[in-house]
Every structure is written in C-alpha cells, then in structure tokens.
Design a protein around this motif. Structure first.
Motif, short mmCIF file in Angstrom:
data_model
loop_
_atom_site.label_atom_id
_atom_site.label_comp_id
_atom_site.label_asym_id
_atom_site.label_seq_id
_atom_site.Cartn_x
_atom_site.Cartn_y
_atom_site.Cartn_z
N ALA A 125 -3.78 -8.13 0.18
CA ALA A 125 -2.65 -7.81 -0.41
C ALA A 125 -2.50 -6.38 -0.84
O ALA A 125 -1.48 -5.52 -0.72
N ALA A 126 -3.58 -5.85 -1.49
CA ALA A 126 -3.55 -4.21 -1.92
C ALA A 126 -3.60 -3.41 -0.76
O ALA A 126 -2.74 -2.59 -0.71
N ALA A 127 -4.20 -3.91 0.40
CA ALA A 127 -4.13 -3.13 1.74
C ALA A 127 -2.56 -3.09 2.11
O ALA A 127 -2.07 -2.05 2.32
N ARG A 128 -1.83 -4.23 2.04
CA ARG A 128 -0.44 -4.35 2.52
C ARG A 128 0.38 -3.42 1.67
O ARG A 128 1.16 -2.67 2.22
N ASP A 129 -0.05 -3.37 0.27
CA ASP A 129 0.63 -2.53 -0.52
C ASP A 129 0.65 -0.98 -0.08
O ASP A 129 1.87 -0.32 -0.07
N VAL A 130 -0.60 -0.81 0.06
CA VAL A 130 -0.71 0.63 0.64
C VAL A 130 -0.18 1.08 1.94
O VAL A 130 0.50 2.22 2.11
N LEU A 131 -0.19 0.10 2.91
CA LEU A 131 0.30 0.07 4.05
C LEU A 131 1.91 -0.08 4.20
O LEU A 131 2.28 -0.20 5.31
N GLN A 132 2.63 -0.13 3.32
CA GLN A 132 4.25 -0.17 3.10
C GLN A 132 4.81 0.94 3.86
O GLN A 132 5.74 1.00 4.63
N HIS A 133 4.00 2.21 4.13
CA HIS A 133 4.16 3.30 4.94
C HIS A 133 2.98 3.68 5.80
O HIS A 133 2.30 4.55 5.34
N PRO A 134 2.74 2.79 6.98
CA PRO A 134 1.51 3.11 7.78
C PRO A 134 1.52 4.41 8.18
O PRO A 134 0.22 4.85 8.47
N ASP A 135 2.45 5.09 8.38
CA ASP A 135 2.17 6.50 8.96
C ASP A 135 1.68 7.44 7.81
O ASP A 135 1.50 8.54 8.27
N GLN A 136 1.50 6.88 6.69
CA GLN A 136 0.77 7.87 5.64
C GLN A 136 -0.92 7.59 5.74
O GLN A 136 -1.52 8.01 4.58
#
Length: 129
Positions: free
Chosen positions: A42-53
């Motif tokens: 869940a925390a990883a998905r939050d960070v990856l809201q913008h995968p290009d970052q």
C-alpha cells in the motif's frame, strides 16, 4: 539528474542494510541516489502514484499485505517511458521463483542474502545514465 530508488521492504534490518550499501557504493550514481522507503504494498502504491518519478524499484516479494509480484504486474502495465525498472529481492531462490518474478515484469532478480557489490551492480545496471 539524481536517480530515485524506491525500496519496498517490510524488514527494518534489510532496509538498514540497503541504506548502508547505497551510502558506501563505489558507483556515484548509486551512492547519490535518493532513496524512498515503503514497508508495504500500500505504501509503495502511494509512492508510485507517479511512476515516472521513480527510476528503480527494489521489491521484496513477501510483504505483509501481499506479494511483490502483484506490484510488478501492475508496473508492467505502465507506459514504457514512465515505468521504473523493477528488481526483485527475495529469499525465494528456486528457479520457478525467478521465472515468476521475470514473468510478472521484473527487470532483474537478486536473491537474499546478497553481497553488497551485487546489489550495487544490479542497481547501477538499471539506472538511467
């Protein structure tokens, strides 16, 4: 440009180890990378809201809220120019585990325990230059 690495790992000791390896890396691209940590999918998905970052994801396969393979599969669907490289980090070392990780979309695979030099090498090989 400073590389951005997302470490998805639930074990604090493993996160400490990765931090130490990166801080001491001979490769300046790895040593100077900005590390973001997530202890759950869940925390990883939050960070990856913008995968290009994120440039590289170091992904544990066994997390408290699911399998890293699920996240790898989700990232495989991201547009190629926005998708971070995904490196599976796992204690599951059977050939079938490696095959499953690569089939799910992982770009690399490193089994635990790993040598610090191997971690640096695999990260460096997937960083944008």
């Amino acid at each position: 440009m400073t590389a951005r690495i997302l470490l998805v790992e639930d074990e604090e000791l493993n996160r400490v180890l990765v931090r130490a390896v990166l801080a001491r890396a001979d490769d300046p691209g790895v040593r100077d990378a900005r590390l973001v940590e997530a202890g759950t999918l869940a925390a990883a998905r939050d960070v990856l809201q913008h995968p290009d970052q994120v440039d590289v994801v170091l992904l544990d396969m066994n997390l408290p809220d699911g399998s890293g393979l699920d996240l790898a599969t989700e990232l495989a669907a991201v547009a190629v120019d926005e998708k971070p490289k995904v490196i599976a980090l796992t204690a599951s070392v059977l050939p079938s585990d490696r095959a499953a990780a690569l089939e799910a979309g992982c770009d690399g695979f490193l089994d635990k325990p790993y040598a610090a030099a191997d971690l640096v090498t695999v990260i460096a090989s997937h960083l944008p230059r």
